[in-house]
Design a protein around this motif. Structure first.
Motif, PDB file in Angstrom:
ATOM      1  N   ALA A 124     -37.136 -99.073 -48.964  1.00 14.60           N
ATOM      2  CA  ALA A 124     -36.090 -98.067 -49.133  1.00 14.60           C
ATOM      3  C   ALA A 124     -36.575 -96.694 -48.683  1.00 14.60           C
ATOM      4  N   ALA A 125     -37.832 -96.378 -48.961  1.00 18.40           N
ATOM      5  CA  ALA A 125     -38.387 -95.092 -48.545  1.00 18.40           C
ATOM      6  C   ALA A 125     -38.343 -94.953 -47.026  1.00 18.40           C
ATOM      7  N   GLN A 126     -38.584 -96.048 -46.328  1.00 25.48           N
ATOM      8  CA  GLN A 126     -38.519 -96.023 -44.866  1.00 25.48           C
ATOM      9  C   GLN A 126     -37.066 -95.951 -44.395  1.00 25.48           C
ATOM     10  N   ARG A 127     -36.214 -96.737 -45.017  1.00 23.09           N
ATOM     11  CA  ARG A 127     -34.804 -96.799 -44.608  1.00 23.09           C
ATOM     12  C   ARG A 127     -34.095 -95.466 -44.815  1.00 23.09           C
ATOM     13  N   PHE A 128     -34.411 -94.789 -45.933  1.00 21.15           N
ATOM     14  CA  PHE A 128     -33.729 -93.534 -46.265  1.00 21.15           C
ATOM     15  C   PHE A 128     -34.656 -92.331 -46.096  1.00 21.15           C
ATOM     16  N   ALA A 129     -35.569 -92.425 -45.142  1.00 19.50           N
ATOM     17  CA  ALA A 129     -36.574 -91.363 -44.941  1.00 19.50           C
ATOM     18  C   ALA A 129     -35.926 -90.011 -44.670  1.00 19.50           C
ATOM     19  N   GLU A 130     -34.871 -89.996 -43.876  1.00 23.77           N
ATOM     20  CA  GLU A 130     -34.220 -88.714 -43.549  1.00 23.77           C
ATOM     21  C   GLU A 130     -33.620 -88.078 -44.790  1.00 23.77           C
ATOM     22  N   LEU A 131     -32.968 -88.889 -45.608  1.00 28.46           N
ATOM     23  CA  LEU A 131     -32.385 -88.386 -46.865  1.00 28.46           C
ATOM     24  C   LEU A 131     -33.478 -87.854 -47.778  1.00 28.46           C
ATOM     25  N   LEU A 132     -34.549 -88.630 -47.933  1.00 32.55           N
ATOM     26  CA  LEU A 132     -35.611 -88.275 -48.877  1.00 32.55           C
ATOM     27  C   LEU A 132     -36.468 -87.110 -48.392  1.00 32.55           C
ATOM     28  N   ALA A 133     -36.331 -86.765 -47.112  1.00 36.71           N
ATOM     29  CA  ALA A 133     -37.089 -85.619 -46.590  1.00 36.71           C
ATOM     30  C   ALA A 133     -36.672 -84.325 -47.282  1.00 36.71           C
ATOM     31  N   GLY A 134     -35.472 -84.318 -47.852  1.00 38.91           N
ATOM     32  CA  GLY A 134     -34.995 -83.131 -48.556  1.00 38.91           C
ATOM     33  C   GLY A 134     -35.374 -83.092 -50.020  1.00 38.91           C
ATOM     34  N   THR A 135     -36.187 -84.035 -50.472  1.00 37.55           N
ATOM     35  CA  THR A 135     -36.608 -84.051 -51.878  1.00 37.55           C
ATOM     36  C   THR A 135     -37.571 -82.901 -52.146  1.00 37.55           C
ATOM     37  N   PRO A 136     -37.306 -82.066 -53.160  1.00 36.91           N
ATOM     38  CA  PRO A 136     -38.219 -80.952 -53.453  1.00 36.91           C
ATOM     39  C   PRO A 136     -39.640 -81.443 -53.720  1.00 36.91           C
ATOM     40  N   ALA A 137     -40.601 -80.622 -53.361  1.00 36.75           N
ATOM     41  CA  ALA A 137     -42.004 -81.019 -53.511  1.00 36.75           C
ATOM     42  C   ALA A 137     -42.363 -81.292 -54.964  1.00 36.75           C
ATOM     43  N   ASP A 138     -41.763 -80.547 -55.900  1.00 36.50           N
ATOM     44  CA  ASP A 138     -42.106 -80.744 -57.311  1.00 36.50           C
ATOM     45  C   ASP A 138     -41.458 -81.998 -57.896  1.00 36.50           C
ATOM     46  N   ALA A 191     -26.169 -86.741 -53.244  1.00 35.73           N
ATOM     47  CA  ALA A 191     -25.316 -85.765 -53.928  1.00 35.73           C
ATOM     48  C   ALA A 191     -26.067 -85.076 -55.059  1.00 35.73           C
ATOM     49  N   ALA A 192     -26.881 -85.833 -55.786  1.00 39.63           N
ATOM     50  CA  ALA A 192     -27.664 -85.254 -56.884  1.00 39.63           C
ATOM     51  C   ALA A 192     -28.720 -84.289 -56.360  1.00 39.63           C
ATOM     52  N   LEU A 193     -29.330 -84.625 -55.230  1.00 40.61           N
ATOM     53  CA  LEU A 193     -30.317 -83.727 -54.622  1.00 40.61           C
ATOM     54  C   LEU A 193     -29.662 -82.417 -54.188  1.00 40.61           C
ATOM     55  N   ARG A 194     -28.470 -82.517 -53.608  1.00 39.23           N
ATOM     56  CA  ARG A 194     -27.758 -81.291 -53.184  1.00 39.23           C
ATOM     57  C   ARG A 194     -27.455 -80.399 -54.371  1.00 39.23           C
ATOM     58  N   ARG A 195     -27.135 -81.004 -55.508  1.00 37.26           N
ATOM     59  CA  ARG A 195     -26.801 -80.227 -56.714  1.00 37.26           C
ATOM     60  C   ARG A 195     -28.060 -79.713 -57.402  1.00 37.26           C
ATOM     61  N   GLY A 196     -29.236 -80.208 -57.035  1.00 33.38           N
ATOM     62  CA  GLY A 196     -30.475 -79.758 -57.657  1.00 33.38           C
ATOM     63  C   GLY A 196     -30.698 -80.325 -59.042  1.00 33.38           C
ATOM     64  N   LEU A 197     -30.182 -81.536 -59.297  1.00 39.36           N
ATOM     65  CA  LEU A 197     -30.278 -82.126 -60.628  1.00 39.36           C
ATOM     66  C   LEU A 197     -31.353 -83.210 -60.738  1.00 39.36           C
ATOM     67  N   VAL A 198     -32.003 -83.529 -59.641  1.00 36.77           N
ATOM     68  CA  VAL A 198     -32.946 -84.644 -59.643  1.00 36.77           C
ATOM     69  C   VAL A 198     -34.294 -84.224 -60.214  1.00 36.77           C
ATOM     70  N   SER A 199     -34.801 -85.034 -61.150  1.00 33.13           N
ATOM     71  CA  SER A 199     -36.131 -84.763 -61.704  1.00 33.13           C
ATOM     72  C   SER A 199     -37.169 -85.783 -61.234  1.00 33.13           C
ATOM     73  N   GLU A 200     -36.715 -86.987 -60.843  1.00 32.39           N
ATOM     74  CA  GLU A 200     -37.628 -88.015 -60.333  1.00 32.39           C
ATOM     75  C   GLU A 200     -36.869 -88.891 -59.346  1.00 32.39           C
ATOM     76  N   VAL A 201     -37.558 -89.373 -58.332  1.00 34.58           N
ATOM     77  CA  VAL A 201     -36.984 -90.329 -57.387  1.00 34.58           C
ATOM     78  C   VAL A 201     -37.911 -91.537 -57.307  1.00 34.58           C
ATOM     79  N   TYR A 202     -37.327 -92.725 -57.419  1.00 34.41           N
ATOM     80  CA  TYR A 202     -38.084 -93.968 -57.287  1.00 34.41           C
ATOM     81  C   TYR A 202     -37.531 -94.747 -56.094  1.00 34.41           C
ATOM     82  N   ALA A 203     -38.433 -95.257 -55.265  1.00 29.80           N
ATOM     83  CA  ALA A 203     -38.004 -96.023 -54.105  1.00 29.80           C
ATOM     84  C   ALA A 203     -39.017 -97.110 -53.795  1.00 29.80           C
ATOM     85  N   THR A 204     -38.516 -98.244 -53.342  1.00 28.24           N
ATOM     86  CA  THR A 204     -39.424 -99.263 -52.823  1.00 28.24           C
ATOM     87  C   THR A 204     -39.920 -98.774 -51.461  1.00 28.24           C
ATOM     88  N   GLU A 205     -40.950 -99.399 -50.970  1.00 30.51           N
ATOM     89  CA  GLU A 205     -41.485 -98.988 -49.666  1.00 30.51           C
ATOM     90  C   GLU A 205     -40.429 -99.159 -48.573  1.00 30.51           C
TER      91      GLU A 205
END
Length: 268
Positions: free
Chosen positions: A53-67, A37-51
Motif C-alpha cells: 500500500a505504501a508503494q501504491r499510494f506513495a504520491e498520496l502519502l508524500a504529503g504526510t507531515p514529518a511528525d 481527506a483527513a490529511l488535508r484537514r490536518g487531523l491525522v495522528s498516525e498512518v499505517y500501511a502495508t509495504e
C-alpha cells in the motif's frame, strides 16, 4: 512482550469500538479517499500501511507531515485494523474535530441539516455527503443515534465528514430551540406537514437561514420535535411509495434551499 509499534497497532484496533473512540477522541479512517481527506484537514495522528500500500499510494502519502510519518505493518496487522472484506492496507488514526454546536451557531450558518435519531450509519453518512454537496454549513446529529465516526458512516460520507462540521445535539427539542434562538427558521419534514414542498416558497422564505429536520428511518421525527419546528413540510409523492429514507429526503429539501439561495444571490 509487545514492541512500541505493536502496542500502537493494538491501541488503534480498539478504535473499532465506539467506547474506545469516545475515550481516546480518536477514530480510524481507512482507504485512500478518507486518508487523503483527513490529511488535508490536518487531523491525522498516525498512518499505517502495508509495504504494498505504501508503494501504491506513495504520491498520496508524500504529503504526510514529518511528525506523523507512515508506519509499515504486516498484512495481518492491516487486516486487524480494517473492517472491510478486502483491506487496501492503508489506515489512519485521526483526531476527532472539537467543533461544537455553539461553534457552528456562532459562525451564523445559512443552511443546516439536522438528523434526528438516525440509527443507520449508511444513511447518516449519505446525509453528511448530501449536506456538503448542497453547500450546507453544518450537520447536526441530534438525539440517540449513530456515531458519525463509525466506519460505515465514514465510508458513506465519501470524505465529506472532513469538510463539513458534524456536531452532536443530545436533546432534539433543545437543539431546535438553540437553532431558533440563533436566528434560523426550523423546518421539519413530516408525512403530514401542513406545507407542501412544491409551494413552500409561498409560505416560507427558503433563502433565509434555515435548518431542516430529518427523522430516523423507522418512525420519522418524534411528534414533540416536529411540533417545536416553525413549520412542517411534506414532500409530495405521486407514486405508491409512502416515505423516503433520510438521505433522499435531505437531498430534495436541501436542494430547494440551495436553489432559493442561488436565486436570491443572482436574481434574473
Amino acid at each position: 512482550m509487545l514492541t512500541e509499534r505493536s502496542a500502537r497497532v493494538v491501541a488503534a484496533v480498539k478504535l473499532h469500538r465506539q467506547t474506545a473512540r469516545r475515550r481516546a477522541a480518536r477514530f480510524l479512517a481507512e482507504g485512500p479517499n478518507l486518508v487523503e481527506a483527513a490529511l488535508r484537514r490536518g487531523l491525522v495522528s498516525e498512518v499505517y500501511a502495508t509495504e504494498a500500500a505504501a508503494q501504491r499510494f506513495a504520491e498520496l502519502l508524500a504529503g504526510t507531515p514529518a511528525d506523523v510519518g507512515v508506519r509499515l505493518v504486516t498484512e495481518r496487522a492491516a487486516k486487524a485494523l480494517s473492517d472491510t472484506v478486502t483491506p487496501v492496507g492503508l489506515v489512519a488514526v485521526c483526531r476527532m474535530p472539537q467543533t461544537t454546536l455553539a461553534d457552528v451557531l456562532a459562525a451564523a450558518p445559512r443552511l443546516v441539516a439536522v438528523g434526528v435519531q438516525i440509527g443507520e450509519p449508511g444513511n447518516a453518512g449519505t446525509l453528511i455527503r448530501t449536506a456538503d454537496a448542497m453547500g450546507a454549513d453544518a450537520v447536526v446529529l441530534a438525539g440517540a443515534g449513530v456515531d458519525p465516526y463509525n466506519s460505515k458512516c465514514l465510508r458513506a460520507s465519501a470524505g465529506a465528514i472532513f469538510t463539513i462540521p458534524v456536531v452532536a445535539g443530545p436533546d432534539p427539542v433543545e437543539t431546535v430551540g438553540r437553532l431558533q434562538a440563533s436566528g434560523l427558521q426550523v423546518l421539519a419534514t413530516t408525512l403530514d406537514g401542513e406545507i407542501s414542498l412544491d409551494s413552500a416558497e409561498s409560505h416560507v422564505n427558503l433563502d433565509r437561514p434555515t435548518a431542516w429536520l430529518f427523522g430516523g428511518e423507522a418512525h420519522g421525527l418524534p411528534p414533540e420535535v416536529a411540533a417545536a419546528a416553525d413549520h412542517r413540510v411534506h414532500i409530495p409523492m405521486a407514486g405508491r411509495t409512502e416515505s423516503l429514507n433520510v438521505a433522499a429526503a435531505a437531498a430534495i429539501c436541501l436542494y430547494q434551499s440551495a436553489r432559493a439561495a442561488r436565486s436570491a444571490d443572482h436574481p434574473a
